[in-house]
Write a protein that holds these residues in place. Structure first.
Motif, PDB file in Angstrom:
ATOM      1  N   LEU A 241       1.039  -1.057   0.001  1.00 32.50           N
ATOM      2  CA  LEU A 241      -0.033   0.012   0.098  1.00 32.50           C
ATOM      3  C   LEU A 241       0.814   1.202  -0.014  1.00 32.50           C
ATOM      4  CD1 LEU A 241      -2.835  -1.212   2.574  1.00 32.50           C
ATOM      5  CD2 LEU A 241      -2.947  -1.002   0.249  1.00 32.50           C
ATOM      6  N   LYS A 242       0.485   2.393  -0.345  1.00 31.00           N
ATOM      7  CA  LYS A 242       1.020   3.623  -0.307  1.00 31.00           C
ATOM      8  C   LYS A 242       1.228   3.734   1.407  1.00 31.00           C
ATOM      9  CE  LYS A 242      -0.746   5.465  -4.646  1.00 31.00           C
ATOM     10  NZ  LYS A 242      -1.570   6.184  -5.371  1.00 31.00           N
ATOM     11  N   ASN A 243       2.485   4.234   1.496  1.00 31.12           N
ATOM     12  CA  ASN A 243       2.896   4.447   2.961  1.00 31.12           C
ATOM     13  C   ASN A 243       2.307   5.693   3.581  1.00 31.12           C
ATOM     14  OD1 ASN A 243       3.790   3.968   5.407  1.00 31.12           O
ATOM     15  ND2 ASN A 243       6.196   4.474   4.959  1.00 31.12           N
TER      16      ASN A 243
ATOM     17  N   ILE B 100      -4.151   3.940   3.958  1.00 30.98           N
ATOM     18  CA  ILE B 100      -4.353   2.566   4.514  1.00 30.98           C
ATOM     19  C   ILE B 100      -5.392   2.371   5.310  1.00 30.98           C
ATOM     20  CG2 ILE B 100      -2.937   1.003   6.514  1.00 30.98           C
ATOM     21  CD1 ILE B 100      -0.514   2.264   5.127  1.00 30.98           C
ATOM     22  N   ALA B 101      -5.901   3.131   6.050  1.00 30.02           N
ATOM     23  CA  ALA B 101      -7.184   3.145   6.974  1.00 30.02           C
ATOM     24  C   ALA B 101      -8.527   2.987   6.000  1.00 30.02           C
ATOM     25  CB  ALA B 101      -7.364   4.386   7.933  1.00 30.02           C
ATOM     26  N   GLU B 102      -8.332   3.958   4.840  1.00 32.53           N
ATOM     27  CA  GLU B 102      -9.351   3.719   3.868  1.00 32.53           C
ATOM     28  C   GLU B 102      -9.480   2.534   3.198  1.00 32.53           C
ATOM     29  OE1 GLU B 102      -9.195   7.026   0.924  1.00 32.53           O
ATOM     30  OE2 GLU B 102      -9.231   8.422   2.859  1.00 32.53           O
ATOM     31  N   TYR B 103      -8.193   1.823   2.791  1.00 24.82           N
ATOM     32  CA  TYR B 103      -8.257   0.572   2.068  1.00 24.82           C
ATOM     33  C   TYR B 103      -8.660  -0.507   3.115  1.00 24.82           C
ATOM     34  CZ  TYR B 103      -6.080  -3.134  -0.529  1.00 24.82           C
ATOM     35  OH  TYR B 103      -5.975  -4.531  -1.139  1.00 24.82           O
ATOM     36  N   LYS B 104      -8.514  -0.552   4.522  1.00 21.77           N
ATOM     37  CA  LYS B 104      -8.866  -1.457   5.236  1.00 21.77           C
ATOM     38  C   LYS B 104     -10.368  -1.176   5.285  1.00 21.77           C
ATOM     39  CE  LYS B 104      -6.227  -1.766   9.157  1.00 21.77           C
ATOM     40  NZ  LYS B 104      -5.411  -1.554  10.363  1.00 21.77           N
ATOM     41  N   ALA B 105     -10.873   0.022   5.593  1.00 15.42           N
ATOM     42  CA  ALA B 105     -12.320   0.109   5.724  1.00 15.42           C
ATOM     43  C   ALA B 105     -13.087  -0.542   4.251  1.00 15.42           C
ATOM     44  CB  ALA B 105     -12.649   1.510   5.567  1.00 15.42           C
ATOM     45  N   TYR B 106     -12.357  -0.427   3.145  1.00 18.88           N
ATOM     46  CA  TYR B 106     -13.124  -0.956   1.936  1.00 18.88           C
ATOM     47  C   TYR B 106     -13.024  -2.472   1.961  1.00 18.88           C
ATOM     48  CZ  TYR B 106     -13.407   2.952  -1.298  1.00 18.88           C
ATOM     49  OH  TYR B 106     -14.067   4.022  -1.968  1.00 18.88           O
TER      50      TYR B 106
ATOM     51  N   TYR C 299      -3.374  -9.999   4.680  1.00 14.95           N
ATOM     52  CA  TYR C 299      -2.776  -9.551   6.147  1.00 14.95           C
ATOM     53  C   TYR C 299      -1.947  -8.209   5.664  1.00 14.95           C
ATOM     54  CZ  TYR C 299      -4.012 -14.037   8.013  1.00 14.95           C
ATOM     55  OH  TYR C 299      -4.775 -15.287   8.345  1.00 14.95           O
ATOM     56  N   LEU C 300      -1.800  -7.416   6.891  1.00 18.54           N
ATOM     57  CA  LEU C 300      -1.035  -6.312   6.520  1.00 18.54           C
ATOM     58  C   LEU C 300      -0.023  -5.980   7.829  1.00 18.54           C
ATOM     59  CD1 LEU C 300      -0.924  -3.441   5.140  1.00 18.54           C
ATOM     60  CD2 LEU C 300      -2.634  -2.472   6.689  1.00 18.54           C
ATOM     61  N   THR C 301       1.141  -5.926   7.355  1.00 13.93           N
ATOM     62  CA  THR C 301       2.085  -5.304   8.267  1.00 13.93           C
ATOM     63  C   THR C 301       2.680  -3.858   7.717  1.00 13.93           C
ATOM     64  OG1 THR C 301       4.206  -5.808   9.584  1.00 13.93           O
ATOM     65  CG2 THR C 301       3.895  -6.748   7.417  1.00 13.93           C
ATOM     66  N   GLY C 302       2.833  -3.143   8.484  1.00 17.02           N
ATOM     67  CA  GLY C 302       3.180  -1.493   8.091  1.00 17.02           C
ATOM     68  C   GLY C 302       2.177  -1.284   6.766  1.00 17.02           C
ATOM     69  N   ASN C 303       2.894  -1.168   5.603  1.00 13.54           N
ATOM     70  CA  ASN C 303       2.134  -1.110   4.350  1.00 13.54           C
ATOM     71  C   ASN C 303       2.559  -2.010   3.318  1.00 13.54           C
ATOM     72  OD1 ASN C 303       4.882  -0.174   3.811  1.00 13.54           O
ATOM     73  ND2 ASN C 303       4.235   0.592   1.827  1.00 13.54           N
ATOM     74  N   ARG C 304       2.902  -3.557   3.896  1.00 16.41           N
ATOM     75  CA  ARG C 304       2.982  -4.492   2.867  1.00 16.41           C
ATOM     76  C   ARG C 304       1.960  -5.386   3.388  1.00 16.41           C
ATOM     77  NH1 ARG C 304       8.374  -5.945   1.542  1.00 16.41           N
ATOM     78  NH2 ARG C 304       7.846  -4.080   0.335  1.00 16.41           N
ATOM     79  N   MET C 305       1.434  -6.016   2.244  1.00 18.34           N
ATOM     80  CA  MET C 305       0.036  -7.027   2.506  1.00 18.34           C
ATOM     81  C   MET C 305       0.525  -8.263   1.878  1.00 18.34           C
ATOM     82  SD  MET C 305      -3.059  -4.545   0.994  1.00 18.34           S
ATOM     83  CE  MET C 305      -2.476  -4.393  -0.405  1.00 18.34           C
ATOM     84  N   PHE C 306      -0.053  -9.176   2.367  1.00 20.92           N
ATOM     85  CA  PHE C 306       0.062 -10.664   2.001  1.00 20.92           C
ATOM     86  C   PHE C 306      -1.225 -11.253   1.791  1.00 20.92           C
ATOM     87  CE2 PHE C 306       3.785  -9.473   4.596  1.00 20.92           C
ATOM     88  CZ  PHE C 306       4.812  -9.624   3.586  1.00 20.92           C
TER      89      PHE C 306
ATOM     90  N   ASN D 126      -5.486   3.459  -6.216  1.00 14.48           N
ATOM     91  CA  ASN D 126      -5.360   4.836  -5.260  1.00 14.48           C
ATOM     92  C   ASN D 126      -4.689   4.466  -3.989  1.00 14.48           C
ATOM     93  OD1 ASN D 126      -6.608   6.580  -7.262  1.00 14.48           O
ATOM     94  ND2 ASN D 126      -8.760   5.748  -6.421  1.00 14.48           N
ATOM     95  N   TYR D 127      -4.514   3.230  -3.451  1.00 12.87           N
ATOM     96  CA  TYR D 127      -4.016   2.907  -2.109  1.00 12.87           C
ATOM     97  C   TYR D 127      -2.973   1.911  -2.326  1.00 12.87           C
ATOM     98  CZ  TYR D 127      -8.936   4.304  -1.031  1.00 12.87           C
ATOM     99  OH  TYR D 127      -9.787   4.993  -1.081  1.00 12.87           O
TER     100      TYR D 127
END
Length: 113
Positions: A12-14, A19-25, A50-57, A90-91
């Motif tokens: 994700l963009k740091n 990040i909060a918006e992406y998580k809400a989606y 899963y998310l840590t910092g801005n890296r997703m798995f 966008n994210y």
């Protein structure tokens, strides 16, 4: 029915607001129904991100009907999936080693107990 696992990573963009918006989606019940339908119709029986910092798995469990090439082809002609993917860009951002336009990069399994 046997399943197979696919694992991918994307950044994700740091930016904490993005990040909060992406998580809400992606919160329970918030993903567009057309997107979850396209996922299930492709033979994906479970998907987790899963998310840590801005890296997703992403971990996908798929059935024997799943074909990643066919899924990509179907997504390319599905206007709602394309709308979602454009919105998510966008994210998201490409991993530093990604090819141009490559979003989710397959992970290499390096250990199994």
């Amino acid at each position: 029915m046997s399943t197979k696992r696919y694992c991918y990573s994307c950044d994700l963009k740091n930016d904490s607001k993005l990040i909060a918006e992406y998580k809400a989606y992606h919160a329970a019940g918030n993903a567009w129904p057309e997107i979850t339908k396209s996922i299930k119709d492709a033979g994906i029986v479970d998907m987790q991100i899963y998310l840590t910092g801005n890296r997703m798995f992403m971990i996908m469990e798929v059935d024997e009907t799943f074909d990643p090439v066919k899924k990509a082809e179907l997504d390319a002609i599905n206007p709602k999936v394309q709308e979602w993917e454009n919105l998510m860009w966008n994210y998201q951002q490409e991993l530093p080693w990604a090819k141009d336009g490559e979003k989710w990069i397959p992970l290499e399994k390096v250990f199994q107990l």
